[in-house]
Design an enzyme around this catalytic site. Sequence first.
Site, PDB file in Angstrom:
ATOM      1  N   ASN A 184      -4.177 -34.953   5.870  1.00 33.82           N
ATOM      2  CA  ASN A 184      -3.949 -35.931   6.937  1.00 33.82           C
ATOM      3  C   ASN A 184      -3.788 -37.308   6.315  1.00 33.82           C
ATOM      4  OD1 ASN A 184      -3.884 -36.997   9.624  1.00 33.82           O
ATOM      5  ND2 ASN A 184      -6.004 -37.682   9.375  1.00 33.82           N
ATOM      6  N   GLY A 208     -14.540 -31.997  10.502  1.00 35.19           N
ATOM      7  CA  GLY A 208     -14.861 -33.272  11.147  1.00 35.19           C
ATOM      8  C   GLY A 208     -13.611 -34.089  11.447  1.00 35.19           C
ATOM      9  N   ASP A 226     -11.535 -37.164  10.352  1.00 31.54           N
ATOM     10  CA  ASP A 226     -11.313 -38.122   9.259  1.00 31.54           C
ATOM     11  C   ASP A 226     -12.438 -38.116   8.226  1.00 31.54           C
ATOM     12  OD1 ASP A 226      -8.971 -38.878  10.612  1.00 31.54           O
ATOM     13  OD2 ASP A 226     -10.021 -40.409  11.770  1.00 31.54           O
ATOM     14  N   MET A 272      -2.236 -36.333  16.876  1.00 32.22           N
ATOM     15  CA  MET A 272      -3.346 -36.985  17.569  1.00 32.22           C
ATOM     16  C   MET A 272      -4.307 -35.987  18.226  1.00 32.22           C
ATOM     17  SD  MET A 272      -2.530 -40.028  16.881  1.00 32.22           S
ATOM     18  CE  MET A 272      -3.484 -41.084  17.952  1.00 32.22           C
ATOM     19  N   GLU A 321       1.535 -46.161   3.575  1.00 33.76           N
ATOM     20  CA  GLU A 321       1.408 -44.750   3.972  1.00 33.76           C
ATOM     21  C   GLU A 321       2.592 -43.948   3.452  1.00 33.76           C
ATOM     22  OE1 GLU A 321       0.471 -43.902   8.086  1.00 33.76           O
ATOM     23  OE2 GLU A 321      -0.422 -45.868   8.347  1.00 33.76           O
ATOM     24  N   HIS A 348      -4.484 -41.378   7.288  1.00 29.63           N
ATOM     25  CA  HIS A 348      -5.203 -42.212   8.260  1.00 29.63           C
ATOM     26  C   HIS A 348      -4.987 -43.686   7.891  1.00 29.63           C
ATOM     27  CE1 HIS A 348      -8.167 -43.094  11.298  1.00 29.63           C
ATOM     28  NE2 HIS A 348      -8.724 -43.948  10.453  1.00 29.63           N
TER      29      HIS A 348
END
Length: 204
Positions: A110, A146, A148, A94, A177, A112
């Site tokens: 990553n 940046g 996401d 996070m 996921e 999301h």
Amino acid sequence: MTKRAIILISGRGSNLLAIIKAVKEGYLKDLEIIKVISDNPEAPGIEKAKAEGYDATYVSPGAKKARFDEEGLKRYVGIIRESGANYIFLAGFMRILDEKIINSVDAVLNIHPSLLPSFKGLNAQKQAIEYGVKVSGCTVHFVDAGVDTGPIIIQRTVPVYADDTEESLAERILAEEHKAYPYAIKKLIEDKLEIHGRIVKIKE
Ligand code: GRF
């Protein structure tokens, strides 16, 4: 050839466990998870990783809320460089990564819990419910400077039902996921991802 990865977590660690399971079952046979690092000393994922036999520790990112402070950044970059990791996988981490961390390995991935570019940032499932979308899902992407925003590797979709809560939607997305992340990692470590600008081609 075996690739070495560090996994960064902040909490529960279910994606971490899905990756560990994929390694142990041989789906990710050419991946070695060399370290699990948490920026939260209370992350349940730390104990879960230790129970699976992995080196898992809390490393202080410094006093800032969403980023690293200078000392914290030095600690993270030092550990990553020393470990000789090829990759970093963010699994519920996070905190916004600094470019120095991104540049210390070959690639950072990553996961999301939305179909990017919709619902970036925090509470993506709540954003989806409140917006009224009928389909949501998860996205595995490369991490750039940046939040996401990096090139997308894979997305998996789920329906959003009228009586969904943030929790029920999150649970449905989470199951996807756990499939999407090991798949994306497999393609990465097998050198099957070609990046052309924003477009990621998967060589089958
Ligand atoms: C997941 O929903 C992931 O997409 C998001 O944070 C959550 C982490 O869950 N980035 P877990 O710690 O992997 O269980």
